[in-house]
Write a protein that holds these residues in place. Structure first.
Motif, PDB file in Angstrom:
ATOM      1  N   SER A  57      53.093  46.676  12.961  1.00 33.15           N
ATOM      2  CA  SER A  57      52.915  45.238  13.122  1.00 33.15           C
ATOM      3  C   SER A  57      52.391  44.958  14.524  1.00 33.15           C
ATOM      4  N   GLY A  58      51.804  43.805  14.684  1.00 34.91           N
ATOM      5  CA  GLY A  58      51.276  43.401  15.980  1.00 34.91           C
ATOM      6  C   GLY A  58      50.273  42.292  15.813  1.00 34.91           C
ATOM      7  N   THR A  59      49.848  41.738  16.928  1.00 33.51           N
ATOM      8  CA  THR A  59      48.862  40.667  16.918  1.00 33.51           C
ATOM      9  C   THR A  59      47.782  40.998  17.942  1.00 33.51           C
ATOM     10  N   GLY A  60      46.685  40.243  17.928  1.00 33.59           N
ATOM     11  CA  GLY A  60      45.588  40.463  18.871  1.00 33.59           C
ATOM     12  C   GLY A  60      45.052  41.879  18.735  1.00 33.59           C
ATOM     13  N   GLY A  61      44.925  42.583  19.861  1.00 33.83           N
ATOM     14  CA  GLY A  61      44.441  43.961  19.845  1.00 33.83           C
ATOM     15  C   GLY A  61      45.393  44.914  19.155  1.00 33.83           C
ATOM     16  N   CYS A  62      46.653  44.500  19.002  1.00 33.47           N
ATOM     17  CA  CYS A  62      47.633  45.353  18.332  1.00 33.47           C
ATOM     18  C   CYS A  62      47.786  45.022  16.855  1.00 33.47           C
ATOM     19  N   ASP A  63      46.906  44.180  16.310  1.00 36.03           N
ATOM     20  CA  ASP A  63      46.932  43.918  14.873  1.00 36.03           C
ATOM     21  C   ASP A  63      46.378  45.166  14.189  1.00 36.03           C
ATOM     22  N   PRO A  64      47.219  45.920  13.469  1.00 38.63           N
ATOM     23  CA  PRO A  64      46.802  47.230  12.948  1.00 38.63           C
ATOM     24  C   PRO A  64      45.768  47.131  11.821  1.00 38.63           C
ATOM     25  N   LYS A  65      44.524  47.377  12.182  1.00 41.84           N
ATOM     26  CA  LYS A  65      43.431  47.301  11.212  1.00 41.84           C
ATOM     27  C   LYS A  65      42.804  48.669  10.957  1.00 41.84           C
ATOM     28  N   ASN A  66      42.649  49.477  11.994  1.00 39.71           N
ATOM     29  CA  ASN A  66      41.957  50.753  11.876  1.00 39.71           C
ATOM     30  C   ASN A  66      42.755  51.789  12.668  1.00 39.71           C
ATOM     31  N   PRO A 101      39.949  52.617  21.634  1.00 32.47           N
ATOM     32  CA  PRO A 101      41.254  52.095  21.214  1.00 32.47           C
ATOM     33  C   PRO A 101      41.605  50.828  21.977  1.00 32.47           C
ATOM     34  N   ASN A 102      42.274  49.902  21.272  1.00 27.23           N
ATOM     35  CA  ASN A 102      42.692  48.667  21.921  1.00 27.23           C
ATOM     36  C   ASN A 102      44.209  48.491  21.917  1.00 27.23           C
ATOM     37  N   CYS A 103      44.935  49.414  21.289  1.00 27.53           N
ATOM     38  CA  CYS A 103      46.390  49.354  21.259  1.00 27.53           C
ATOM     39  C   CYS A 103      46.928  50.699  20.761  1.00 27.53           C
ATOM     40  N   PHE A 104      48.139  51.015  21.175  1.00 23.81           N
ATOM     41  CA  PHE A 104      48.755  52.291  20.788  1.00 23.81           C
ATOM     42  C   PHE A 104      50.154  52.069  20.225  1.00 23.81           C
ATOM     43  N   ILE A 126      53.316  50.368  21.778  1.00 23.11           N
ATOM     44  CA  ILE A 126      53.429  50.771  23.184  1.00 23.11           C
ATOM     45  C   ILE A 126      52.301  50.202  24.039  1.00 23.11           C
ATOM     46  N   GLY A 127      51.537  49.240  23.474  1.00 19.57           N
ATOM     47  CA  GLY A 127      50.593  48.468  24.261  1.00 19.57           C
ATOM     48  C   GLY A 127      49.185  49.001  24.330  1.00 19.57           C
ATOM     49  N   PRO A 128      48.364  48.372  25.181  1.00 16.53           N
ATOM     50  CA  PRO A 128      46.941  48.672  25.234  1.00 16.53           C
ATOM     51  C   PRO A 128      46.556  49.852  26.124  1.00 16.53           C
ATOM     52  N   ASP A 129      47.446  50.308  26.984  1.00 20.88           N
ATOM     53  CA  ASP A 129      47.095  51.390  27.902  1.00 20.88           C
ATOM     54  C   ASP A 129      47.380  52.750  27.280  1.00 20.88           C
ATOM     55  N   ARG A 130      46.403  53.665  27.396  1.00 14.59           N
ATOM     56  CA  ARG A 130      46.581  55.014  26.837  1.00 14.59           C
ATOM     57  C   ARG A 130      47.846  55.627  27.419  1.00 14.59           C
TER      58      ARG A 130
END
Length: 145
Positions: A57-66, A101-104, A126-130
């Motif tokens: 689950s998530g929103t914005g860059g963390c919205d799991p699409k791919n 990648p935009n989210c992990f 765990i956010g946008p940073d690798r």
């Protein structure tokens, strides 16, 4: 490499980044529960496509699409049941696998009856940073990471 299913034989853990799958692979020909495995056979896998996406689950860059597995994985017998738990990093990409990648997410699995099952409380955003590469090892030989 480690004993993921508790049969005393090391297994290999690999990710198929573009296939969105994490796999437990037999490293030695053997039989478990009446099933024969040859070297290289897939003993179990967990694919990020289809129904499994509902766990993310998530929103914005963390919205799991791919979702894709990154190559950062580890295994360790965290709960000391003689079977390794598996942890990995999943990235969310915009549009296609070649997108940056935009989210992990951190995923955690246990191996039960030839099935990789998500541990309670996982996946974790765990956010946008690798997150980097993690590892664990039994440095003193006591069987604990």
């Amino acid at each position: 490499v480690g004993d993921i299913d508790g049969d005393g034989i090391p297994d290999a853990l690999i990710t198929s980044k573009w296939g969105g799958e994490i796999r437990v692979i037999a490293t030695k020909a053997h039989t478990v529960g009446g099933k024969n495995y040859a070297v290289g056979d897939i003993k179990s896998s967990f694919n990020l496509q289809g129904q499994n996406v509902k766990d993310f689950s998530g929103t914005g860059g963390c919205d799991p699409k791919n979702l894709l597995y990154e190559h950062e994985v580890l295994m360790a017998d965290i709960d000391k049941d003689k079977k390794a738990e598996i942890f990995g990093v999943v990235s969310n990409r915009a549009g296609n696998p070649d997108s940056p990648p935009n989210c992990f997410f951190l995923v955690g699995f246990t191996y039960t009856a030839a099935t990789l099952t998500m541990l309670p409380g996982y996946p974790v955003t765990i956010g946008p940073d690798r997150p980097g590469t993690f590892g664990i090892a039994d440095m003193d030989g006591d069987g604990k990471g």
